[in-house]
Design an enzyme around this catalytic site. Structure first.
Site: not given
Ligand code: SME
Length: 301
Positions: A10-13
């Site tokens: 999902g969101c790489f952050w």
């Protein structure tokens, strides 16, 4: 020697922040993997037409952490049954996957995928593929949650707390052979870190559950099989999450202050030997994040 493995969660952050907390990881870089375009920009990937997945390159010291363990921890940070959607983020760029650059890692990764499938009772949609390409993301995406504390993260804060707790507990328990000692230390560490109202074990002895090591107010000594949340989790051999104890038929109120509860069975050689029981004074305190991490902890004890 350093090795690498690539994780799309999902969101790489959030996924980068998660892997920064894994012992043995020596470096992380967010980027775009397995798409069709060279050197894509965030904006291009955001159109969801380039085929890239937001991915984190994880460098690690193989004498401290294995691909199997990285995969196991990663699985606890994603919903492996959710196709192209993690948290609030939707699109093929948010698909989940593990991409390897060393084919020698494949057998142990395949084994972890099989174990995951057994645990879920369904086939995960998470990919397991060779890495075809990886382009590091723009500078502003690197160490994003360190540069922007409190910034958007699709992972719940609790996942990071459990990750730390799990790894510390693993170190703490080491090869201590005594079960009471292991359960005592586990109850103490969960209670200290997570501040739950009641955290403890009931052990299967002579056909009933008997109170074991715990932290919190005094509790009932014995629970019959099939009775209460604990006896039900034992009988059904599965984790039970109770958002509101008053709605659970047969709930045993050891304390009137308890509002929600989670019970996780401890299975050894195919049989339930104990349950881990946790109570909170807050309603709806527990969800799937608690279930997955407490099941990992139960497997350690
Ligand atoms: N509520 C539990 C009994 C144990 S106490 O929560 C410590 C149950 O219903 O099984």
């Amino acid at each position: 020697m350093e090795k690498t493995l690539y994780f799309a969660g999902g969101c790489f952050w959030g996924t980068e922040h998660f892997f920064k907390g894994v012992d043995g990881v020596t470096g992380t870089v967010p980027g775009y993997a397995n798409g069709s375009l060279d050197k894509p920009s965030y904006e291009q990937v955001y159109t969801d037409t380039t085929g890239h997945a937001e991915t984190v390159r994880v460098s690690y010291n193989p004498s401290r952490v294995s691909p199997a363990k990285l995969a196991r921890l990663f699985f606890a940070s994603i919903d492996p049954l959710s196709l192209n959607r993690q948290g609030h983020d939707e699109g093929t760029r948010y698909r989940t996957g593990i991409y390897y650059d060393d084919p020698a890692d494949l057998p142990e990764l395949q084994e972890e995928f099989s174990a995951l499938e057994r645990r879920l009772g369904a086939k995960p949609v998470t990919e397991l593929l060779p890495l075809r390409s990886f382009w590091p993301a723009e500078e502003r995406h690197r160490d994003y949650l360190e540069k922007n504390p409190g910034g958007y993260c699709h992972l719940p804060l609790r996942a990071f707390k459990y990750l730390r707790l799990y790894q510390d507990l693993e170190l703490m328990l080491g090869d201590e052979p005594d079960t009471v000692a292991r359960q005592s230390q586990t109850a103490a560490m969960i209670a200290e870190r997570m501040k739950f109202f009641w955290t403890g074990f009931y052990r299967v002895i002579g056909g009933e559950l008997v109170l074991g090591p715990f932290q919190g107010p005094p509790a009932c000594f014995r629970i019959a099989r099939g009775r209460g949340v604990c006896g039900s989790a034992w009988e059904q051999e599965r984790t039970i999450v109770v958002p509101d104890v008053e709605q659970f038929p047969g709930h045993i109120a050891c304390s009137s202050e308890s509002r929600s509860e989670i019970v996780v069975p401890l299975v050894r050689n195919g049989a339930v030997v104990a349950v881990l029981d946790i109570d909170s004074t807050a309603p709806g305190c527990f969800d799937g994040t608690d279930a997955v991490w407490l099941e990992m902890i139960a497997a350690l004890v």
